[in-house]
Scaffold this active site. Sequence first.
Site, PDB file in Angstrom:
ATOM      1  N   GLN A  93     -40.617 -29.817  44.673  1.00 26.42           N
ATOM      2  CA  GLN A  93     -39.639 -30.910  44.752  1.00 26.42           C
ATOM      3  C   GLN A  93     -39.456 -31.442  46.167  1.00 26.42           C
ATOM      4  O   GLN A  93     -38.582 -32.263  46.411  1.00 26.42           O
ATOM      5  CB  GLN A  93     -38.307 -30.495  44.123  1.00 26.42           C
ATOM      6  CG  GLN A  93     -37.527 -29.427  44.860  1.00 26.42           C
ATOM      7  CD  GLN A  93     -36.347 -28.915  44.038  1.00 26.42           C
ATOM      8  OE1 GLN A  93     -36.528 -28.152  43.088  1.00 26.42           O
ATOM      9  NE2 GLN A  93     -35.138 -29.332  44.370  1.00 26.42           N
TER      10      GLN A  93
ATOM     11  N   HIS B  40     -21.992 -23.292  44.936  1.00 25.84           N
ATOM     12  CA  HIS B  40     -22.734 -22.369  44.070  1.00 25.84           C
ATOM     13  C   HIS B  40     -21.787 -21.317  43.494  1.00 25.84           C
ATOM     14  O   HIS B  40     -21.907 -20.920  42.336  1.00 25.84           O
ATOM     15  CB  HIS B  40     -23.837 -21.657  44.857  1.00 25.84           C
ATOM     16  CG  HIS B  40     -24.892 -22.574  45.385  1.00 25.84           C
ATOM     17  ND1 HIS B  40     -24.993 -22.902  46.717  1.00 25.84           N
ATOM     18  CD2 HIS B  40     -25.887 -23.238  44.757  1.00 25.84           C
ATOM     19  CE1 HIS B  40     -26.014 -23.724  46.889  1.00 25.84           C
ATOM     20  NE2 HIS B  40     -26.570 -23.951  45.722  1.00 25.84           N
TER      21      HIS B  40
ATOM     22  N   GLU C  21     -22.014 -31.205  39.224  1.00 23.33           N
ATOM     23  CA  GLU C  21     -21.985 -32.666  39.031  1.00 23.33           C
ATOM     24  C   GLU C  21     -22.242 -33.403  40.343  1.00 23.33           C
ATOM     25  O   GLU C  21     -22.515 -34.595  40.342  1.00 23.33           O
ATOM     26  CB  GLU C  21     -20.627 -33.100  38.462  1.00 23.33           C
ATOM     27  CG  GLU C  21     -20.455 -32.753  37.006  1.00 23.33           C
ATOM     28  CD  GLU C  21     -19.166 -33.292  36.429  1.00 23.33           C
ATOM     29  OE1 GLU C  21     -18.266 -33.691  37.211  1.00 23.33           O
ATOM     30  OE2 GLU C  21     -19.049 -33.306  35.193  1.00 23.33           O
ATOM     31  N   LYS C  22     -22.138 -32.691  41.461  1.00 27.48           N
ATOM     32  CA  LYS C  22     -22.394 -33.327  42.763  1.00 27.48           C
ATOM     33  C   LYS C  22     -23.772 -33.999  42.761  1.00 27.48           C
ATOM     34  O   LYS C  22     -23.930 -35.111  43.239  1.00 27.48           O
ATOM     35  CB  LYS C  22     -22.278 -32.262  43.857  1.00 27.48           C
ATOM     36  CG  LYS C  22     -22.795 -32.636  45.214  1.00 27.48           C
ATOM     37  CD  LYS C  22     -21.801 -33.502  45.934  1.00 27.48           C
ATOM     38  CE  LYS C  22     -22.133 -33.753  47.379  1.00 27.48           C
ATOM     39  NZ  LYS C  22     -23.524 -33.977  47.683  1.00 27.48           N
ATOM     40  N   ASP C  23     -24.787 -33.280  42.226  1.00 22.67           N
ATOM     41  CA  ASP C  23     -26.132 -33.863  42.081  1.00 22.67           C
ATOM     42  C   ASP C  23     -26.220 -34.446  40.674  1.00 22.67           C
ATOM     43  O   ASP C  23     -26.882 -33.891  39.791  1.00 22.67           O
ATOM     44  CB  ASP C  23     -27.202 -32.793  42.316  1.00 22.67           C
ATOM     45  CG  ASP C  23     -27.215 -32.327  43.762  1.00 22.67           C
ATOM     46  OD1 ASP C  23     -27.221 -33.188  44.658  1.00 22.67           O
ATOM     47  OD2 ASP C  23     -27.179 -31.109  43.987  1.00 22.67           O
TER      48      ASP C  23
ATOM     49  N   LEU D 245     -26.599 -20.222  49.746  1.00 26.60           N
ATOM     50  CA  LEU D 245     -25.479 -20.422  48.816  1.00 26.60           C
ATOM     51  C   LEU D 245     -24.164 -20.713  49.540  1.00 26.60           C
ATOM     52  O   LEU D 245     -23.902 -20.176  50.615  1.00 26.60           O
ATOM     53  CB  LEU D 245     -25.331 -19.165  47.945  1.00 26.60           C
ATOM     54  CG  LEU D 245     -26.611 -18.778  47.189  1.00 26.60           C
ATOM     55  CD1 LEU D 245     -26.410 -17.476  46.429  1.00 26.60           C
ATOM     56  CD2 LEU D 245     -27.053 -19.884  46.238  1.00 26.60           C
ATOM     57  N   HIS D 246     -23.361 -21.583  48.935  1.00 26.48           N
ATOM     58  CA  HIS D 246     -22.064 -21.946  49.502  1.00 26.48           C
ATOM     59  C   HIS D 246     -21.020 -21.975  48.383  1.00 26.48           C
ATOM     60  O   HIS D 246     -21.320 -21.578  47.245  1.00 26.48           O
ATOM     61  CB  HIS D 246     -22.145 -23.294  50.250  1.00 26.48           C
ATOM     62  CG  HIS D 246     -22.775 -24.393  49.432  1.00 26.48           C
ATOM     63  ND1 HIS D 246     -22.187 -24.909  48.321  1.00 26.48           N
ATOM     64  CD2 HIS D 246     -23.951 -25.057  49.574  1.00 26.48           C
ATOM     65  CE1 HIS D 246     -22.945 -25.852  47.809  1.00 26.48           C
ATOM     66  NE2 HIS D 246     -24.037 -25.955  48.539  1.00 26.48           N
TER      67      HIS D 246
ATOM     68  N   SER E 188     -20.542 -30.204  50.701  1.00 28.16           N
ATOM     69  CA  SER E 188     -22.007 -30.229  50.765  1.00 28.16           C
ATOM     70  C   SER E 188     -22.431 -29.500  52.025  1.00 28.16           C
ATOM     71  O   SER E 188     -21.742 -29.571  53.051  1.00 28.16           O
ATOM     72  CB  SER E 188     -22.487 -31.692  50.829  1.00 28.16           C
ATOM     73  OG  SER E 188     -23.804 -31.754  51.332  1.00 28.16           O
TER      74      SER E 188
ATOM     75  N   ARG F  72     -24.610 -30.411  53.897  1.00 26.08           N
ATOM     76  CA  ARG F  72     -24.908 -31.456  54.893  1.00 26.08           C
ATOM     77  C   ARG F  72     -23.696 -31.833  55.744  1.00 26.08           C
ATOM     78  O   ARG F  72     -23.861 -32.398  56.822  1.00 26.08           O
ATOM     79  CB  ARG F  72     -25.405 -32.722  54.200  1.00 26.08           C
ATOM     80  CG  ARG F  72     -26.777 -32.526  53.644  1.00 26.08           C
ATOM     81  CD  ARG F  72     -27.218 -33.759  52.921  1.00 26.08           C
ATOM     82  NE  ARG F  72     -28.598 -33.593  52.540  1.00 26.08           N
ATOM     83  CZ  ARG F  72     -29.545 -34.479  52.736  1.00 26.08           C
ATOM     84  NH1 ARG F  72     -29.252 -35.630  53.299  1.00 26.08           N
ATOM     85  NH2 ARG F  72     -30.774 -34.250  52.360  1.00 26.08           N
TER      86      ARG F  72
HETATM   87  O1  PAF Z   1     -30.181 -27.989  42.826  1.00 27.37           O
HETATM   88  C1  PAF Z   1     -31.027 -27.162  43.221  1.00 27.37           C
HETATM   89  O2  PAF Z   1     -30.729 -26.242  43.972  1.00 27.37           O
HETATM   90  C2  PAF Z   1     -32.466 -27.297  42.772  1.00 27.37           C
HETATM   91  O3  PAF Z   1     -32.838 -28.620  42.630  1.00 27.37           O
HETATM   92  C3  PAF Z   1     -32.786 -26.501  41.475  1.00 27.37           C
HETATM   93  C4  PAF Z   1     -31.999 -27.041  40.289  1.00 27.37           C
HETATM   94  C5  PAF Z   1     -32.454 -25.030  41.677  1.00 27.37           C
HETATM   95  C6  PAF Z   1     -34.273 -26.616  41.133  1.00 27.37           C
HETATM   96  O4  PAF Z   1     -35.073 -26.132  42.157  1.00 27.37           O
END
Ligand code: PAF
Length: 289
Positions: free
Chosen positions: A61, A37, A151-153, A33-34, A188, A190
């Site tokens: 995923q 989050h 919204e970043k993703d 977490l950063h 991010s 990254r």
């Molecule tokens: O954005 C994420 O951290 C992941 O894609 C999520 C939404 C928790 C699903 O695993």
Amino acid sequence: MEVFSTRAEWRAANDEARRRGGSVGFVPTMGALHVGHRSLVEAARRSCDTTAVSIFVNPLQFSDPEDLERYPRPLSADLTMLEAAGVDLVFTPEVTEIYQRFPVMPETRITVAGPAEGFEGGGRPGHFDGVATVVALLFNLTGPATAFFGEKDFQQLAVVRTMVADLGMAIDVVGCPTLREDDGLAVSSRNARLSAPGRRAATVLSASLRAGAAVIEAGASAPEAESTMAERVSAVEAATLSYACVVDPTTLRAPSELIASQTYRLLIAAVIDGVRLIDNMGAVAGTAP
Ligand code: PAF
């Protein structure tokens, strides 16, 4: 803060929170977490009575097993951060609790056709099926809630919104604004991988988005905005553009033409100094010819 690891405990804790008459704000995460989050947790705390966070690194995923293996799992630091942020409920299931026949993966997958195609879904087949499937499962275990996503993703957010609408899930989805450094770079995990020159070059992403948004706001077409963004990126030696596109914010399809006063989304991805970065921005189409 209470921490749960089984489906049954998690379901019961969220049911109990609602029974007490409160709303649940749910933030699904993969841990590590950063501040991004943290801003989702803060948004949940502002608008809901109980804040619930899940930490689960979802194998479904990841297409590359090495990426999954390497994914950071600093659980105790994450829990310390969540406690300090005032979270009430945390779900930290083992993989066998989520995928109960693991390593056999579930037969059921959720495919959100339109918004999952192309962009970040293009080079990672099955990625958004994995995201949608685990998010649906977590929504089922959590029950009616408001769910917070960054919204970043933006593509992930569009996939989740579409899934929730199409399947009539009892979830309100809230998109939270991207956090930015002072020079505009989207926050991010990254960014830490960038060299000092790469870090300076990376500001081209947000600068390109701002330039593209200005073109749209001035009333020009989507291809003109896309060329503006692409030219900006190509002027930076350390940057290789993956895509720079103007899309409808719900379907993520290319609009045939821009309609004045409507909001569009500009999406950009580039490899900077070996690190792939994404960013996006909203823009309202202007009225100039
Ligand atoms: O954005 C994420 O951290 C992941 O894609 C999520 C939404 C928790 C699903 O695993």
